[in-house]
Motif scaffolding. Structure first.
Motif, PDB file in Angstrom:
ATOM      1  N   ASP A  25       0.811  -1.223   0.000  1.00  0.00           N
ATOM      2  CA  ASP A  25       0.000   0.000   0.000  1.00  0.00           C
ATOM      3  C   ASP A  25       0.844   1.273   0.000  1.00  0.00           C
ATOM      4  OD1 ASP A  25       1.050  -0.213   2.519  1.00  0.00           O
ATOM      5  OD2 ASP A  25      -0.868  -0.065   3.580  1.00  0.00           O
ATOM      6  N   SER A  26       2.150   1.143  -0.133  1.00  0.00           N
ATOM      7  CA  SER A  26       3.036   2.306  -0.088  1.00  0.00           C
ATOM      8  C   SER A  26       2.905   3.147  -1.353  1.00  0.00           C
ATOM      9  CB  SER A  26       4.486   1.849   0.065  1.00  0.00           C
ATOM     10  OG  SER A  26       5.367   2.954  -0.064  1.00  0.00           O
ATOM     11  N   THR A  27       3.027   4.460  -1.192  1.00  0.00           N
ATOM     12  CA  THR A  27       2.999   5.378  -2.340  1.00  0.00           C
ATOM     13  C   THR A  27       4.405   5.788  -2.770  1.00  0.00           C
ATOM     14  OG1 THR A  27       2.801   7.292  -0.860  1.00  0.00           O
ATOM     15  CG2 THR A  27       0.738   6.283  -1.642  1.00  0.00           C
ATOM     16  N   ILE A  76       7.566  -5.239   7.182  1.00  0.00           N
ATOM     17  CA  ILE A  76       6.179  -5.665   7.400  1.00  0.00           C
ATOM     18  C   ILE A  76       5.584  -4.951   8.614  1.00  0.00           C
ATOM     19  CG2 ILE A  76       4.719  -7.625   8.024  1.00  0.00           C
ATOM     20  CD1 ILE A  76       5.634  -7.603   5.085  1.00  0.00           C
ATOM     21  N   LEU A  77       6.399  -4.753   9.650  1.00  0.00           N
ATOM     22  CA  LEU A  77       5.924  -4.111  10.880  1.00  0.00           C
ATOM     23  C   LEU A  77       5.905  -2.593  10.787  1.00  0.00           C
ATOM     24  CD1 LEU A  77       7.778  -6.357  13.508  1.00  0.00           C
ATOM     25  CD2 LEU A  77       5.320  -6.348  12.987  1.00  0.00           C
ATOM     26  N   GLY A  78       6.411  -2.025   9.682  1.00  0.00           N
ATOM     27  CA  GLY A  78       6.394  -0.582   9.511  1.00  0.00           C
ATOM     28  C   GLY A  78       7.548   0.132  10.191  1.00  0.00           C
ATOM     29  N   ARG A  79       8.579  -0.606  10.597  1.00  0.00           N
ATOM     30  CA  ARG A  79       9.713   0.030  11.267  1.00  0.00           C
ATOM     31  C   ARG A  79      10.729   0.601  10.277  1.00  0.00           C
ATOM     32  NH1 ARG A  79      10.391  -4.682  15.907  1.00  0.00           N
ATOM     33  NH2 ARG A  79       8.397  -4.232  16.968  1.00  0.00           N
ATOM     34  N   VAL A  80      10.674   0.135   9.034  1.00  0.00           N
ATOM     35  CA  VAL A  80      11.362   0.798   7.931  1.00  0.00           C
ATOM     36  C   VAL A  80      10.352   0.934   6.803  1.00  0.00           C
ATOM     37  CG1 VAL A  80      13.674  -0.056   8.544  1.00  0.00           C
ATOM     38  CG2 VAL A  80      12.255  -1.355   6.932  1.00  0.00           C
ATOM     39  N   ASP A  81      10.631   1.855   5.877  1.00  0.00           N
ATOM     40  CA  ASP A  81       9.699   2.124   4.786  1.00  0.00           C
ATOM     41  C   ASP A  81      10.097   1.428   3.489  1.00  0.00           C
ATOM     42  OD1 ASP A  81       8.208   4.175   6.340  1.00  0.00           O
ATOM     43  OD2 ASP A  81      10.120   5.253   6.202  1.00  0.00           O
ATOM     44  N   VAL A  82      11.381   1.166   3.346  1.00  0.00           N
ATOM     45  CA  VAL A  82      11.923   0.615   2.106  1.00  0.00           C
ATOM     46  C   VAL A  82      12.994  -0.406   2.459  1.00  0.00           C
ATOM     47  CG1 VAL A  82      13.010   1.172  -0.125  1.00  0.00           C
ATOM     48  CG2 VAL A  82      11.633   2.906   1.050  1.00  0.00           C
ATOM     49  N   LEU A  83      13.087  -1.468   1.661  1.00  0.00           N
ATOM     50  CA  LEU A  83      14.225  -2.389   1.743  1.00  0.00           C
ATOM     51  C   LEU A  83      15.028  -2.265   0.470  1.00  0.00           C
ATOM     52  CD1 LEU A  83      12.903  -5.814   3.084  1.00  0.00           C
ATOM     53  CD2 LEU A  83      13.886  -3.902   4.346  1.00  0.00           C
ATOM     54  N   VAL A  84      16.346  -2.399   0.586  1.00  0.00           N
ATOM     55  CA  VAL A  84      17.203  -2.490  -0.583  1.00  0.00           C
ATOM     56  C   VAL A  84      17.881  -3.852  -0.539  1.00  0.00           C
ATOM     57  CG1 VAL A  84      19.155  -1.361   0.599  1.00  0.00           C
ATOM     58  CG2 VAL A  84      19.070  -1.417  -1.903  1.00  0.00           C
ATOM     59  N   GLY A  85      17.978  -4.499  -1.702  1.00  0.00           N
ATOM     60  CA  GLY A  85      18.620  -5.811  -1.713  1.00  0.00           C
ATOM     61  C   GLY A  85      18.481  -6.502  -3.056  1.00  0.00           C
ATOM     62  N   GLN A 136       8.659 -17.076   1.526  1.00  0.00           N
ATOM     63  CA  GLN A 136       8.835 -17.942   2.686  1.00  0.00           C
ATOM     64  C   GLN A 136       7.963 -17.516   3.854  1.00  0.00           C
ATOM     65  OE1 GLN A 136      10.323 -20.717   1.273  1.00  0.00           O
ATOM     66  NE2 GLN A 136      11.421 -20.907   3.193  1.00  0.00           N
ATOM     67  N   ASP A 137       7.784 -16.215   4.004  1.00  0.00           N
ATOM     68  CA  ASP A 137       6.949 -15.695   5.094  1.00  0.00           C
ATOM     69  C   ASP A 137       5.464 -15.655   4.732  1.00  0.00           C
ATOM     70  OD1 ASP A 137       9.151 -15.385   6.655  1.00  0.00           O
ATOM     71  OD2 ASP A 137       8.858 -13.253   7.070  1.00  0.00           O
ATOM     72  N   GLY A 138       5.129 -16.054   3.501  1.00  0.00           N
ATOM     73  CA  GLY A 138       3.738 -15.985   3.073  1.00  0.00           C
ATOM     74  C   GLY A 138       3.234 -14.567   2.949  1.00  0.00           C
ATOM     75  N   ARG A 139       4.149 -13.613   2.660  1.00  0.00           N
ATOM     76  CA  ARG A 139       3.759 -12.202   2.614  1.00  0.00           C
ATOM     77  C   ARG A 139       4.003 -11.570   1.246  1.00  0.00           C
ATOM     78  NH1 ARG A 139       2.893 -10.554   8.034  1.00  0.00           N
ATOM     79  NH2 ARG A 139       1.772  -8.851   7.014  1.00  0.00           N
ATOM     80  N   LEU A 140       4.111 -12.394   0.214  1.00  0.00           N
ATOM     81  CA  LEU A 140       4.400 -11.851  -1.113  1.00  0.00           C
ATOM     82  C   LEU A 140       3.317 -10.871  -1.560  1.00  0.00           C
ATOM     83  CD1 LEU A 140       6.461 -11.968  -3.415  1.00  0.00           C
ATOM     84  CD2 LEU A 140       5.147 -13.839  -4.423  1.00  0.00           C
ATOM     85  N   LYS A 141       2.077 -11.140  -1.159  1.00  0.00           N
ATOM     86  CA  LYS A 141       0.955 -10.270  -1.561  1.00  0.00           C
ATOM     87  C   LYS A 141       0.974  -8.940  -0.815  1.00  0.00           C
ATOM     88  CE  LYS A 141      -2.341 -12.154   1.809  1.00  0.00           C
ATOM     89  NZ  LYS A 141      -1.283 -12.836   2.586  1.00  0.00           N
ATOM     90  N   ASP A 142       1.779  -8.849   0.237  1.00  0.00           N
ATOM     91  CA  ASP A 142       1.806  -7.644   1.070  1.00  0.00           C
ATOM     92  C   ASP A 142       2.921  -6.676   0.701  1.00  0.00           C
ATOM     93  OD1 ASP A 142      -0.331  -8.634   2.624  1.00  0.00           O
ATOM     94  OD2 ASP A 142       1.072  -9.857   3.796  1.00  0.00           O
ATOM     95  N   VAL A 143       3.756  -7.029  -0.272  1.00  0.00           N
ATOM     96  CA  VAL A 143       4.884  -6.182  -0.653  1.00  0.00           C
ATOM     97  C   VAL A 143       4.933  -6.053  -2.169  1.00  0.00           C
ATOM     98  CG1 VAL A 143       6.262  -6.767   1.388  1.00  0.00           C
ATOM     99  CG2 VAL A 143       6.473  -8.162  -0.702  1.00  0.00           C
TER     100      VAL A 143
END
Length: 260
Positions: free
Chosen positions: A133-135, A183-192, A203-210
Motif C-alpha cells: 500500500d506504499s505510495t 512488514i511491521l512498519g519500522r522501515v519504509d523501504v528495503l534495498v537488496g 517464505q513468510d507468506g507475505r508476497l501479496k503484502d509487498v
C-alpha cells in the motif's frame, strides 16, 4: 649358483646394483602408486541465510552460489568445509585470514585492494521493496531521502547508494530482520537482491503484502574472495573459474535454480 638365489644374483648384476638397492628401486614406484593421496580441504565462509544463493537445508549448505563454489572446488579436487556466518563475520574471516574462501562480494576498489577477487561469476539485480500500500516511488536516490531504508550492516549495494550519506539507512544483522521490520512498519523501504527479497517474502507468506519498485537500483556483478595471503589458492580457483565459465557450467547452475 642355481635356483632362486641365482636368479636374484643375475637380476641384480644385470641392473648393476646390489640386491637390496635393486629391490628398493623396483618397489619405490609401486609404493608411490599405492600410497593414498592426501585429501585437501578448504574452509568456505558465507552468510548463514541468503537464499536462494546460500542457505542450509536438511543440514546441508545449498543454493546457487554454494553450488557454483562447490563445482569450482570439485574441479580442483578440493573438499569444501562450509562455515555459515553473519556477513560481518565473513568479512572478519577474510581480513583475519581464517578462511580460504568467502562469497559473495560486490566489486569495489577497496575490495580489490583487500582481497584476491575471483569472477564475476554472476550478476545480481539490486532493487527496492516497499509495502503493497506504499505510495513511495523511485526515479532518483533523492526521492528516497524522506524514508527509512533497511540495509544489512557491512553490505555494499551500489556505489552511488553506498555513498549517499543523506539517506536514512537503518542497519540490521540480516535480510530476515529487515523484511520483518518492513512488514511491521519500522522501515519504509528495503534495498537488496531481487531474488533474495522475493524469496523471503514467499517464505513468510507475505508476497501479496509487498511490491518491488519498477526501476532497479542497478545490476551488480558478484565475486568470490580469498585473503591476500592465499594467492596460490586464488590462482588455482581463478583457473577453475575460467574453465567452468567458458564451458557453460556456471550459467547452467544459475539457470537451473532460477527456472524453479
Amino acid at each position: 649358483m642355481t635356483g632362486r638365489n641365482g636368479l636374484r644374483t643375475r637380476l641384480a648384476a644385470f641392473a648393476g646394483l646390489p640386491f637390496g638397492r635393486f629391490c628398493a628401486a623396483l618397489l619405490l614406484p609401486l609404493l608411490l602408486l599405492a600410497a593414498p593421496v592426501r585429501a585437501e580441504y578448504w574452509t568456505i565462509a558465507s552468510e548463514d541465510h541468503f537464499p536462494p544463493y546460500n542457505y542450509s537445508f536438511n543440514g546441508n549448505r545449498t543454493g546457487i552460489d554454494t553450488e557454483i563454489v562447490n563445482a569450482l572446488l570439485k574441479e580442483l579436487d578440493v573438499t569444501p568445509v562450509h562455515r555459515p556466518l553473519s556477513w560481518n563475520e565473513v568479512l572478519q574471516s577474510m581480513d583475519g585470514n581464517t578462511a580460504d574462501v568467502g562469497f559473495q562480494f560486490i566489486a569495489s576498489p577497496a575490495r580489490f585492494a583487500q582481497y584476491n577477487m575471483i569472477g564475476p561469476f554472476r550478476t545480481g539485480t539490486t532493487v527496492f521493496m516497499v509495502r503493497k500500500d506504499s505510495t513511495i516511488t523511485f526515479d532518483r536516490l533523492e526521492d528516497l531521502s524522506p524514508y527509512r531504508i533497511g540495509v544489512v550492516d557491512g553490505f555494499n549495494y551500489e556505489s552511488a547508494f553506498d555513498a549517499a550519506t543523506y539517506l536514512d539507512k537503518v542497519p540490521s544483522s540480516s535480510n530476515v530482520v529487515n523484511f520483518r521490520r518492513l512488514i511491521l512498519g519500522r522501515v519504509d523501504v528495503l534495498v537488496g537482491d531481487l531474488h533474495v527479497l522475493t524469496y523471503m517474502a514467499k517464505q513468510d507468506g507475505r508476497l501479496k503484502d509487498v511490491r518491488v519498485l519498477p526501476k532497479p537500483l542497478g545490476l551488480v556483478p558478484r565475486y568470490i574472495a580469498l585473503p591476500k595471503a592465499r594467492k596460490e589458492k586464488a590462482d588455482r580457483l581463478q583457473a577453475a573459474f575460467v574453465k567452468l565459465r567458458d564451458n557453460g557450467t556456471i550459467d547452467r547452475i544459475v539457470d537451473s535454480w532460477l527456472a524453479q
